[in-house]
Design a protein around this motif. Structure first.
Motif, short mmCIF file in Angstrom:
data_model
loop_
_atom_site.label_atom_id
_atom_site.label_comp_id
_atom_site.label_asym_id
_atom_site.label_seq_id
_atom_site.Cartn_x
_atom_site.Cartn_y
_atom_site.Cartn_z
N VAL A 1 0.83 -1.19 0.00
CA VAL A 1 0.00 0.00 0.00
C VAL A 1 0.88 1.25 0.00
O VAL A 1 1.95 1.27 0.61
N TYR A 2 0.41 2.28 -0.70
CA TYR A 2 1.10 3.57 -0.67
C TYR A 2 0.60 4.32 0.57
O TYR A 2 -0.48 4.91 0.57
N ASN A 3 1.41 4.26 1.64
CA ASN A 3 1.00 4.87 2.91
C ASN A 3 1.67 6.21 3.17
O ASN A 3 1.44 6.83 4.21
N HIS A 4 2.50 6.68 2.24
CA HIS A 4 3.10 8.01 2.36
C HIS A 4 2.89 8.76 1.05
O HIS A 4 3.00 8.18 -0.04
N VAL A 5 2.57 10.04 1.17
CA VAL A 5 2.38 10.86 -0.03
C VAL A 5 3.16 12.16 0.12
O VAL A 5 3.17 12.78 1.20
N MET B 1 4.13 6.84 -2.16
CA MET B 1 5.23 5.94 -1.83
C MET B 1 4.77 4.91 -0.81
O MET B 1 3.84 5.15 -0.03
N SER B 2 5.44 3.79 -0.81
CA SER B 2 5.17 2.75 0.17
C SER B 2 6.37 2.63 1.09
O SER B 2 7.49 2.36 0.64
N VAL B 3 6.13 2.86 2.39
CA VAL B 3 7.23 2.87 3.37
C VAL B 3 6.80 2.06 4.59
O VAL B 3 5.76 2.35 5.20
N ASP C 1 12.17 10.82 0.20
CA ASP C 1 12.71 10.53 -1.13
C ASP C 1 12.70 9.03 -1.34
O ASP C 1 12.94 8.26 -0.40
N ARG C 2 12.42 8.62 -2.56
CA ARG C 2 12.35 7.18 -2.84
C ARG C 2 13.68 6.47 -2.56
O ARG C 2 13.70 5.28 -2.24
#
Length: 652
Positions: free
Chosen positions: A170-174, A199-201, A233-234
């Motif tokens: 899941v993308y839990n950071h934007v 992003m998914s973190v 940052d990715r």
């Protein structure tokens, strides 16, 4: 000759003016909002969408963070409800020019049901659709080569599926990237750009701290996965956030502000052009293709009809001037004059249905023209969600007068006696088909808990608009139609119908009907691709100037093809042209429906039955409307043409 040049010059200027409006997006009545530094910039969330299922879902159906006090609906118009929009407030706190670094929003512990639901939606490719100051959030992602790329339509994905393990993340950071512009003479700033980089973190707290998701301490504790006072940052992400039962998903966000020279009035440009992803030359190619088709067809019609008709009319009138003895010496008459006593005989099959379909087609055709013209001028825009649907409903109701008038005039010329039934069916047949099909799909969508399921109150509003406005207007038009004089025909219809000789293969009506639709379809298929993409892939469509021109060319092409083939049918002594003219032009819709089967593959649709029902069901309604519009154009043009040519000859 000078007048012709002036007319051509005016037509050219008008066409260019219409096409120039394809970049128009400013919506009258929408006022820019200036935000002072530190002022709250509210962010709203719309329904999640997926091109693979065509089932929009409520944003808060998934285990996402909820605002304090629960989600609240934003005010929506009828068109937004009918198109599946469901706009609500969000828990994200954004203030003008205030940078935010890895702010914790909430923590959600996934249950077995939550993990399954979230994973299923990620698998089906659902996208979030966020809105700030009426701007939809563009999606910032990476291409296969690793370069950043923006997509301005369709929102951003809620997660991704690993290619190797097929595991859901899941993308839990934007990273929320906002662009602002400071107009001269104004204290505040205007939002002119909005993008989201998901992003998914797999977040974890420093020192092994475990948050219960409720205490205020968790909002301020530092995260090991974030760098203080630095945007995410990715490159620093080590592990992605898995979707599995028992996982603690910590949702975080960054807010970045960037100054932009883009004026508020031009902020929709990149959305409508998808940052010039589709070159304007493609649409010009579509217009050129359509114009070439209609020019070729016009030359063909002129060269065949004008030359042949002049010869035929001169020959028939010369025969009428001869004495009886001279006529006997002349060879027997042949051609379309022989059917003069039968050509205006009412259709032998379903004359009332013919009047109903032509009347309904005239209504839909005028409604389509008015809607596209208003969009080309700039009154309807993606900036006003639901405005296109609302305008279509309003124009369709107002055009009911034309529907009743057209069907009543035709039915009166056929000497029909059941005028009340004809008018009632004109008012209820096609809209009833659409309404009950919509009710059927709406019931199924309600079981799927889709936001495309329209609330009961809005269904009552649509039904009331139909019963209290549309139907009375159709009866009003029919009243004036029956009061008007009967359509006069230049020849007298005989009592006994003339026998129709056996035609050759290519002169068979069914062959002509099947082949005729290819020409108008060829004139419009390029623009049809972009319309289908906008309709089913959540893309913005803005080139209504091109659409207006292609729409007119489509109708002109249908009229020319129908007139040409009707002339050849009359030359073959086939006087049953009424239904032939309707389906000759209407066969364009058959090719459109066949094309929709091939285009469906580009959706990469899910295996859910409802997806197939929605797509092919609504495409059937669209193609039925196209059948009525093109059929009405072909029928009315042929009626005008046949009255003209038989009015020029002398008949005993």
């Amino acid at each position: 000759m000078t007048n012709l040049r002036n007319c051509l010059a005016k037509a050219t200027v008008l066409t260019v003016a219409i096409l120039k409006t394809c970049h128009g997006f400013y919506v009258p009545g929408v006022r820019p909002h200036e935000f002072l530094p530190g002022e709250e910039v509210p962010m709203k969330v719309n329904a999640m969408t997926s091109i693979h299922t065509q089932l929009p879902k409520d944003y808060y159906r998934l285990p996402f963070c909820r605002p304090t006090g629960g989600p609240k609906m934003a005010s929506e118009n009828l068109g937004e409800f009918l198109t599946g929009n469901k706009i609500q407030n969000s828990p994200y706190s954004i203030n003008m020019l205030r940078e935010v670094y890895c702010q914790v929003l909430c923590q959600v512990t996934l249950s077995k049901v939550d993990a399954h639901t979230l994973g299923t939606h990620i698998k089906y490719g659902y996208h979030n659709n966020w809105i700030i100051d009426n701007l939809p959030g563009a999606s910032v992602g990476l291409t296969g080569s690793g370069t950043a790329q923006k997509h301005y339509a369709g929102g951003f994905p809620i997660g991704f599926i690993a290619q190797d393990t097929k595991e859901a993340f899941v993308y839990n950071h934007v990273n929320i990237v906002l662009e602002y512009h400071n107009p001269e003479g104004k204290e505040g700033h205007r939002v002119v750009g909005f993008a989201v980089e998901p992003m998914s973190v797999a977040h974890s707290y420093a020192g092994g701290y475990v948050w219960d998701g409720e205490s205020s301490e968790g909002f301020t504790k530092p995260l090991d996965t974030c760098i203080a006072n630095s945007h995410m940052d990715r490159g620093i992400i080590e592990n992605y956030q898995r979707v599995a039962p028992g996982e603690n998903v910590i949702y975080t966000y960054d807010v970045m502000w960037k100054y932009s020279e883009t004026a508020w009035a031009s902020r929709w440009d990149v959305y409508l052009t998808e940052d010039h992803m589709v070159p304007a030359q493609v649409h010009w190619y579509s217009i050129t293709n359509s114009i070439l088709v209609v020019l070729f067809l016009s030359l063909l019609v002129v060269s065949i009809l004008v030359r042949n008709l002049r010869r035929d009319i001169a020959g028939y009138n010369a025969m009428a001037a001869l004495t009886d003895e001279e006529k006997e010496e002349e060879q027997e008459e042949s051609g379309w004059k022989l059917v003069h006593a039968d050509v205006f005989r009412p259709p032998s099959s379903f004359p009332m249905a013919y009047c109903i379909m032509v009347g309904s087609g005239a209504q839909i055709g005028l409604c389509g023209f008015a809607t596209i013209a208003c969009s080309a001028i700039g009154f309807l825009s993606p900036a006003r969600r639901g405005s296109l649907m609302t305008a279509t409903l309003v124009f369709y109701m107002l055009c009911g007068c034309l529907s009743g008038y057209t069907s009543s005039r035709l039915y009166k010329s056929f000497r029909g006696r059941q005028w009340q039934l004809c008018t009632l069916l004109t008012a209820t047949a096609f809209p009833g088909l659409c309404f009950f099909t919509f009710i059927f799909f709406n019931t199924i969508l309600a079981f799927f808990r889709s936001t495309a399921s329209v609330p009961f109150l809005d269904l009552v509003i649509v039904a009331a608009m139909w019963c209290c406005i549309s139907i009375p207007l159709v009866f009003l038009g029919a009243y004036f139609g029956y009061k008007a004089e009967t359509i006069t025909f230049p020849t007298v219809t005989s009592t006994i119908a003339r026998a129709i000789p056996e035609p050759t293969f290519f002169m068979k009506p069914m062959v002509g009907i099947c082949l005729a639709g290819m020409v108008p379809f060829a004139a419009a298929y390029v623009e049809l691709f972009f319309i289908m993409t906008s309709l089913w892939m959540d893309q913005f469509y803005y080139v209504f100037g091109f659409t207006l021109v292609v729409y007119l060319i489509l109708l002109i092409t249908c009229a020319e093809v129908t007139v040409l083939l009707c002339y050849y049918q009359l030359c073959a002594e086939n006087h049953r042209w009424w239904w032939f003219a309707f389906f000759t032009a209407g066969s364009t819709s058959f090719y459109t429906y066949i094309y929709s089967f091939f285009w469906f593959r580009s959706l990469d649709a899910s295996k859910m039955l409802i997806t197939y029902l929605l797509y092919f069901g609504y495409m059937f309604l669209i193609c039925t409307a196209l059948l009525l519009v093109t059929g009405a154009v072909g029928a009315l043009t042929s009626l005008w043409f046949i009255r003209k040519i038989f009015g020029t000859i002398k008949v005993d």
